[in-house]
Design a protein around this motif. Structure first.
Motif, PDB file in Angstrom:
ATOM      1  N   TYR A  36      -3.865  10.388  -7.276  1.00 54.03           N
ATOM      2  CA  TYR A  36      -2.126   9.886  -6.618  1.00 54.03           C
ATOM      3  C   TYR A  36      -1.888  10.748  -5.872  1.00 54.03           C
ATOM      4  N   ALA A  37      -1.866  11.350  -5.555  1.00 55.35           N
ATOM      5  CA  ALA A  37      -1.500  11.414  -3.837  1.00 55.35           C
ATOM      6  C   ALA A  37      -1.706  10.848  -2.593  1.00 55.35           C
ATOM      7  N   LYS A  38      -3.046  10.239  -3.334  1.00 54.85           N
ATOM      8  CA  LYS A  38      -3.032   9.279  -1.958  1.00 54.85           C
ATOM      9  C   LYS A  38      -3.204   7.988  -2.207  1.00 54.85           C
ATOM     10  N   SER A  39      -2.999   7.517  -3.501  1.00 55.77           N
ATOM     11  CA  SER A  39      -2.287   6.562  -3.620  1.00 55.77           C
ATOM     12  C   SER A  39      -0.689   6.364  -3.350  1.00 55.77           C
ATOM     13  N   MET A  40       0.256   7.556  -3.640  1.00 55.93           N
ATOM     14  CA  MET A  40       1.386   7.630  -2.707  1.00 55.93           C
ATOM     15  C   MET A  40       2.152   7.928  -1.198  1.00 55.93           C
ATOM     16  N   ILE A  41       0.819   8.045  -0.469  1.00 55.18           N
ATOM     17  CA  ILE A  41       0.454   8.439   0.724  1.00 55.18           C
ATOM     18  C   ILE A  41       0.695   7.432   1.092  1.00 55.18           C
ATOM     19  N   LEU A  42      -0.854   6.003   0.547  1.00 57.31           N
ATOM     20  CA  LEU A  42      -1.135   5.159   1.154  1.00 57.31           C
ATOM     21  C   LEU A  42       0.050   4.112   1.364  1.00 57.31           C
ATOM     22  N   HIS A  43       0.236   4.134   0.177  1.00 57.07           N
ATOM     23  CA  HIS A  43       2.025   3.599  -0.169  1.00 57.07           C
ATOM     24  C   HIS A  43       3.261   3.329   0.813  1.00 57.07           C
ATOM     25  N   SER A  44       3.173   5.241   1.276  1.00 52.29           N
ATOM     26  CA  SER A  44       4.044   5.761   2.246  1.00 52.29           C
ATOM     27  C   SER A  44       4.060   5.163   3.509  1.00 52.29           C
ATOM     28  N   ILE A  45       3.220   4.925   3.756  1.00 54.74           N
ATOM     29  CA  ILE A  45       2.469   4.231   5.245  1.00 54.74           C
ATOM     30  C   ILE A  45       2.996   3.219   5.642  1.00 54.74           C
ATOM     31  N   THR A  46       2.329   2.185   3.748  1.00 55.32           N
ATOM     32  CA  THR A  46       2.169   1.159   4.363  1.00 55.32           C
ATOM     33  C   THR A  46       4.121   0.757   4.287  1.00 55.32           C
ATOM     34  N   ARG A  47       4.779   1.433   4.172  1.00 56.60           N
ATOM     35  CA  ARG A  47       6.045   1.129   4.100  1.00 56.60           C
ATOM     36  C   ARG A  47       6.297   1.359   5.841  1.00 56.60           C
ATOM     37  N   CYS A  48       6.385   2.419   5.992  1.00 52.80           N
ATOM     38  CA  CYS A  48       6.405   2.851   7.571  1.00 52.80           C
ATOM     39  C   CYS A  48       6.123   1.455   8.263  1.00 52.80           C
ATOM     40  N   VAL A  49       4.442   1.310   8.296  1.00 52.97           N
ATOM     41  CA  VAL A  49       4.484   0.426   9.245  1.00 52.97           C
ATOM     42  C   VAL A  49       4.923  -1.160   9.785  1.00 52.97           C
ATOM     43  N   TYR A  50       5.127  -1.550   8.550  1.00 54.09           N
ATOM     44  CA  TYR A  50       6.433  -2.795   8.482  1.00 54.09           C
ATOM     45  C   TYR A  50       7.846  -2.211   9.070  1.00 54.09           C
ATOM     46  N   LEU A  51       8.478  -0.642   8.453  1.00 56.22           N
ATOM     47  CA  LEU A  51       9.571  -0.603   8.909  1.00 56.22           C
ATOM     48  C   LEU A  51       9.424   0.191  10.686  1.00 56.22           C
ATOM     49  N   LEU A  52       8.600   0.538  11.001  1.00 64.53           N
ATOM     50  CA  LEU A  52       8.748   0.837  11.708  1.00 64.53           C
ATOM     51  C   LEU A  52       7.152   0.550  13.447  1.00 64.53           C
ATOM     52  N   GLU A  53       7.293  -1.039  13.108  1.00 62.17           N
ATOM     53  CA  GLU A  53       6.362  -1.324  13.988  1.00 62.17           C
ATOM     54  C   GLU A  53       6.075  -1.001  15.819  1.00 62.17           C
ATOM     55  N   SER A  54       6.862  -0.650  15.914  1.00 65.67           N
ATOM     56  CA  SER A  54       6.563  -0.036  16.955  1.00 65.67           C
ATOM     57  C   SER A  54       5.915   1.431  17.053  1.00 65.67           C
ATOM     58  N   GLU A  55       6.127   2.289  15.950  1.00 67.87           N
ATOM     59  CA  GLU A  55       4.726   3.561  16.079  1.00 67.87           C
ATOM     60  C   GLU A  55       4.024   2.675  15.220  1.00 67.87           C
ATOM     61  N   ALA A  56       3.958   1.669  15.038  1.00 63.85           N
ATOM     62  CA  ALA A  56       2.702   1.734  13.981  1.00 63.85           C
ATOM     63  C   ALA A  56       1.604   1.509  15.285  1.00 63.85           C
ATOM     64  N   SER A  57       2.269   0.860  15.666  1.00 64.61           N
ATOM     65  CA  SER A  57       1.452   0.067  16.861  1.00 64.61           C
ATOM     66  C   SER A  57       0.443   0.767  17.636  1.00 64.61           C
ATOM     67  N   THR A  58       0.794   2.291  17.858  1.00 63.58           N
ATOM     68  CA  THR A  58       0.189   3.214  18.648  1.00 63.58           C
ATOM     69  C   THR A  58      -0.487   4.133  17.205  1.00 63.58           C
ATOM     70  N   CYS A  59      -1.246   3.712  17.017  1.00 65.79           N
ATOM     71  CA  CYS A  59      -2.172   4.287  16.247  1.00 65.79           C
ATOM     72  C   CYS A  59      -3.107   3.619  16.395  1.00 65.79           C
ATOM     73  N   THR A  60      -4.660   4.422  16.138  1.00 68.88           N
ATOM     74  CA  THR A  60      -5.439   4.106  17.558  1.00 68.88           C
ATOM     75  C   THR A  60      -6.463   3.025  15.639  1.00 68.88           C
ATOM     76  N   ASN A  61      -7.740   2.448  16.306  1.00 67.62           N
ATOM     77  CA  ASN A  61      -8.409   2.461  15.452  1.00 67.62           C
ATOM     78  C   ASN A  61      -9.126   3.209  14.475  1.00 67.62           C
ATOM     79  N   ASP A  62      -9.440   4.555  14.673  1.00 68.63           N
ATOM     80  CA  ASP A  62      -9.898   5.387  13.870  1.00 68.63           C
ATOM     81  C   ASP A  62      -9.295   5.657  11.955  1.00 68.63           C
TER      82      ASP A  62
END
Length: 367
Positions: free
Chosen positions: A112-138
């Protein structure tokens, strides 16, 4: 009597002392009692008014404080993530929320925690593309590793997160490395939500050539999804198959794929407009592909229950369905049905062939 009242000491009410030392109430004191009572009522009124005003002010402050200071939410909830991210973005600061969520995903969590964390990551990527662009291939590999989780809800959220990251060009090649795994999930797990998530990812991301052999193996599963009863999954499957139909090395595998006897029910006017439009586009792409000089250079053989026979065989009733759709209430359905009809009339190499062979048209009788 007025003069006597002026001589009385304030607050004495005309009291006189008797011999025993007990106060006596005189006649003049009796006369000023109503006046004193009136003064006391005024004082009480003023005090009550002040108290009420103070209470109203305190209540106003409490309400205002409640509005300005919302109750704290769980920091892992999507609502909290979105609110914090937007607030900090407006201030021109890196929220740090996306990095914190990715770091927490590396820790041992329940499903359940992993599912919620992934859901939140998805929201962040859509909301904050500039921050998402700083992520890595890892980070992409970390999210992709969640596709191996035993829980389907985690797999679905991981697919949604990969789709969010696929909107950033630099991550597309790394996400494509998970194509084989995603195709495996789609073809082996019969879950409509998982199908939708996986197909949406593929419709947002060009499939690499190295995935074509696996695509041939899962083609029957894709065709089954197209013929299922779940509209959203059907629409996504039709979109993907339309794109694959434009690949020369996959066209025959699609046309020779086995389908149900009621396959043409997909072209009934009673179907939702979104699905009708996509299956019509699919039919148009197949018609154009089979009429191309490259494809016509080879003599192909199809099984009796194939897509080719259902759509273009001698006993196909596709023409009747298309003619009914020409008068469909939705204009885009009418236009797309006409496009399919035109594509069926003549092959694309009309410049080489002076006329269209009768066997290639479903509308000869109508003409």
């Amino acid at each position: 009597m007025l003069e006597t009242q002026r001589q009385l000491p304030s607050g004495a009410f005309g009291q006189q002392s008797s011999g025993s030392g007990r106060p006596l109430l005189g006649a003049s004191g009796m006369c000023c009692i109503p006046q004193r009572l009136g003064q006391m009522d005024i004082c009480k009124g003023v005090v009550s008014l002040a108290t009420a005003a103070g209470a109203i002010y305190l209540l106003y402050k409490a309400i205002r404080a409640g509005i300005r200071c919302q109750p704290p939410l769980c920091s892992a909830s999507p609502i909290c993530v979105a609110r914090l991210a937007i607030e900090r973005e407006q201030r021109g600061r890196d929220s740090g929320e996306l990095r914190r969520l990715l770091n927490s995903l590396e820790c041992k969590q329940d499903e359940y925690a992993k599912s919620m964390i992934l859901h939140s990551i998805t929201r962040c990527v859509y909301l904050l593309e500039s921050e998402a662009s700083t992520c890595t291939n890892d980070d992409i590999m970390l999210v992709g590793s969640m596709l191996d989780d035993k829980d389907n809800s985690v797999k679905i959220q991981a697919l949604n997160t990969l789709k969010a990251f696929s909107g950033i060009r630099k991550f597309r090649l790394k996400i494509q490395e998970h194509s084989i795994k995603v195709l495996e999930l789609i073809s082996t797990i019969w879950d409509s939500e998982l199908h939708i998530a996986g197909l949406r990812l593929f419709n947002n991301l060009p499939l690499p050539d190295f995935a074509h052999p696996q695509l041939r193996r899962v083609m029957p599963a894709l065709m089954e999804i197209l013929q299922s009863d779940y509209i959203l999954a059907q629409v996504q499957a039709a979109q993907l198959l339309s794109n694959l139909a434009q690949k020369n090395d996959l066209l025959y595998d699609i046309l020779n794929c086995q389908v149900h006897s009621n396959f043409l029910n997909l072209f009934q006017s009673a179907q939702p407009g979104s699905l009708l439009h996509e299956v019509l586009v699919f039919a148009e792409r197949l018609s154009e592909g089979r009429s191309s000089p490259h494809y016509r250079a080879v003599k192909w053989h199809y099984n009796e229950q194939s897509v080719h026979e259902a759509l273009f065989g001698d006993d196909s009733r596709l023409a009747d369905r298309l003619l009914a759709l020409v008068i469909h209430p939705e204009e885009d359905i009418q236009i797309q049905a006409c496009k399919v009809i035109v594509s069926l009339q003549c092959p694309q190499d009309v410049g080489v062939r002076p006329s269209c062979p009768p066997s290639h048209s479903c509308f000869n009788n109508a003409e």
